[in-house]
Enzyme design. Structure first.
Site: not given
Ligand code: NAD
Length: 486
Positions: A251, A285
């Site tokens: 997502e 999001c």
């Molecule tokens: P992010 O991708 O930086 O982090 C998300 C999670 O992934 C965190 O728990 C982080 O620690 C972990 N992570 C980081 N690097 C990783 C790796 N290499 N492997 C596995 N896990 C890893 O995202 P964010 O800044 O926390 O969230 C914001 C983004 O999320 C925005 O782009 C937003 O649009 C999106 N988002 C999407 C939805 C949806 O349902 N489509 C919902 C909410 C947020």
């Protein structure tokens, strides 16, 4: 079912492994975005902790996967009641960890209760008979996957983790949840609350540093990763999961368009569009991240939306009457600041705002950019903060070309008095969920998914349950293979 009643302390946070709290030699702290003060210590899980959690989850899976759908639903209902009995403490926690004004912190808990409610009544994806004749019966059934890793972002830490945990548990899987290090507290506390009703190892929670996510996606004992976060990280997750052929649900980010048609009552619709664009300070999001307003009502609409947003209080989440709290963390604050600077440097017109302001913590004063070019950063990229571009449109054809000219495809909104026209426009938007005459509000019974680079698979509803199951086809040939009776 074992019952381990523990006293809940909303000032102390642990990882949960094998039904027990686990600390770690290393800790870190979240930051309260309203005033930049340090929040509570939280343990950083080690590789050894993850191995222990996977082992415990595999062991728990053997019996949890054999419990009935109804037994699991009864447990979900109990967890719901328990969560609601801590609504006040949990809301204060979310207010501090996310910077959400109290009504929205409470809303996050109520939405989580809604997820638990939906899943505690949803029917199981039933066995289907595909063929049944004299020779052959072919049936299809669904079985749980095993150990699921849930990796979550920081914008809705409780909703977005329980959106994975609850359907994952209902379908008979065991789950290890990893919240974002920016907002570990509410998800860790939820896991702690749920322990009272779950056997050890069924739901575990690990906070970690940057290494924990990759360790989970690599781990051979985890069968699936359900990930919510940015597109860039989502791609890394998919690459890493491929090595062990883990199932993935991704997502990811979006850049959703909101389309306003000329036949609407501007005074009725402007408040809805304002909420769609600025709810949670734009850190949503499926927020409306590009506003397209018909040229005939453009000026009038702009004035109406400015009046709405100007009437809101913006600043530290704990102050009374607050509508927009701060951006959740410094990294995101700097990203949002970059969008303000880019608009200023390029001479785009701020119809509203222009200065990020100094209301406290990571607060950002909302901004609307008046008709920036289609190729500008503010139109082409996701700011994930309270700054949004507004552009006029004339014909549906040219409008839809601009709307769909993006590699993202998460959501969209259409406001139109003529509902037939609205549906017709909605169907032409390349996105997973389109709202008509409402701001964006995902529901637990409706599948939620991203098209294009906004994701793979999705969550919620019946398809969301199936995302936690493997299909198994059983072909039963009816010819007699028994020994010939003498
Ligand atoms: P992010 O991708 O930086 O982090 C998300 C999670 O992934 C965190 O728990 C982080 O620690 C972990 N992570 C980081 N690097 C990783 C790796 N290499 N492997 C596995 N896990 C890893 O995202 P964010 O800044 O926390 O969230 C914001 C983004 O999320 C925005 O782009 C937003 O649009 C999106 N988002 C999407 C939805 C949806 O349902 N489509 C919902 C909410 C947020």
């Amino acid at each position: 079912m074992s019952h381990k009643v523990a006293t809940l302390d909303f000032e102390k946070f642990h990882n949960t492994i094998a039904g027990k709290p686990r600390d770690s030699p290393k800790v870190h702290n979240g930051v309260n975005p309203s005033d930049k003060t340090k929040l509570w210590d939280v343990p950083i899980a080690t590789e050894h902790d993850l191995d222990d959690a996977v082992k415990s989850a595999q062991e728990a899976f053997k019996t949890w996967s054999k419990t009935t759908w109804k037994e699991r639903q009864d447990i979900l209902l109990q967890i719901r009641e328990e969560l609601l009995s801590h609504r006040d403490e949990m809301a204060q926690l979310i207010l501090k960890e996310c910077g959400k004004p109290i009504q929205f912190a409470q809303g996050e808990i109520d939405a989580t209760a809604g997820i638990l409610q939906y899943n505690s009544t949803a029917p199981p994806p039933g066995e289907q008979t595909i063929q049944d004749d004299n020779d052959l019966k072919v049936s299809l059934r669904y079985v749980p996957l095993g150990v699921v890793g849930a990796i979550c972002p920081w914008n809705f830490p409780l909703i977005l983790s329980t959106q994975k945990i609850v359907p994952g548990l209902l379908t008979g899987n065991t789950i290890i949840v990893k919240p974002s290090p920016f907002t570990p507290y509410s998800a860790l506390k939820f896991a702690e609350i749920a322990q009272k009703y779950l056997p050890p190892g069924v739901l575990q929670a690990l906070n970690g540093d940057d290494r924990l996510g990759p360790m989970m996606t690599e781990h051979p004992g985890i069968e699936k990763i359900s990930f919510t976060g940015s597109i860039a990280t989502g791609k890394r997750v998919m690459m890493s999961a491929a090595k062990t052929m883990k199932r993935v649900t991704l997502e990811l980010g979006g850049n959703s368009a909101c389309i306003v048609c000329p036949d609407v009552d501007v005074q009725k619709v402007a408040p809805l569009v304002a909420l769609g664009a600025f709810f949670n300070s734009g850190q949503f999001c499926v927020a409306s991240k590009r506003l397209y307003v018909h040229t005939d009502i453009y000026k009038e609409f702009q004035e109406a939306i400015l009046n709405v947003v100007k009437s809101w209080k913006v600043g530290p989440a704990g102050e009374p009457g607050m509508m927009l709290g701060p951006v959740q963390n410094e990294m995101q604050y700097n990203i949002v600041k970059g969008f303000f600077e880019d608009c200023a440097v390029n001479g785009y017109q701020f119809a509203l705002g222009g200065e990020i302001g100094d209301a406290g913590g990571f607060s950002v004063q909302p901004a609307i950019i008046d008709n920036p070019p289609h190729s500008s950063r503010i139109v082409a990229e996701e700011p994930f903060g309270p700054i949004v571009p507004m552009m006029p449109w004339t014909t549906e054809e040219e409008l839809l070309t601009r709307v769909n000219d993006t590699r993202t495809g998460l959501g969209g909104a259409v406001y139109c008095a003529d509902q037939e026209r609205a549906v017709n426009i909605a169907k032409q938007i390349e996105g997973g969920t389109i709202w008509i005459n409402s701001f964006e509000r995902p529901l637990p019974n409706a599948f939620f998914s991203g098209h294009k680079e906004s994701g793979i698979g999705g969550e919620s509803g019946e398809q969301g349950l199936l995302a936690y199951m493997n299909a198994q086809a059983i072909h039963l040939y009816k010819g007699d293979v028994g020994k010939t009776k003498l």
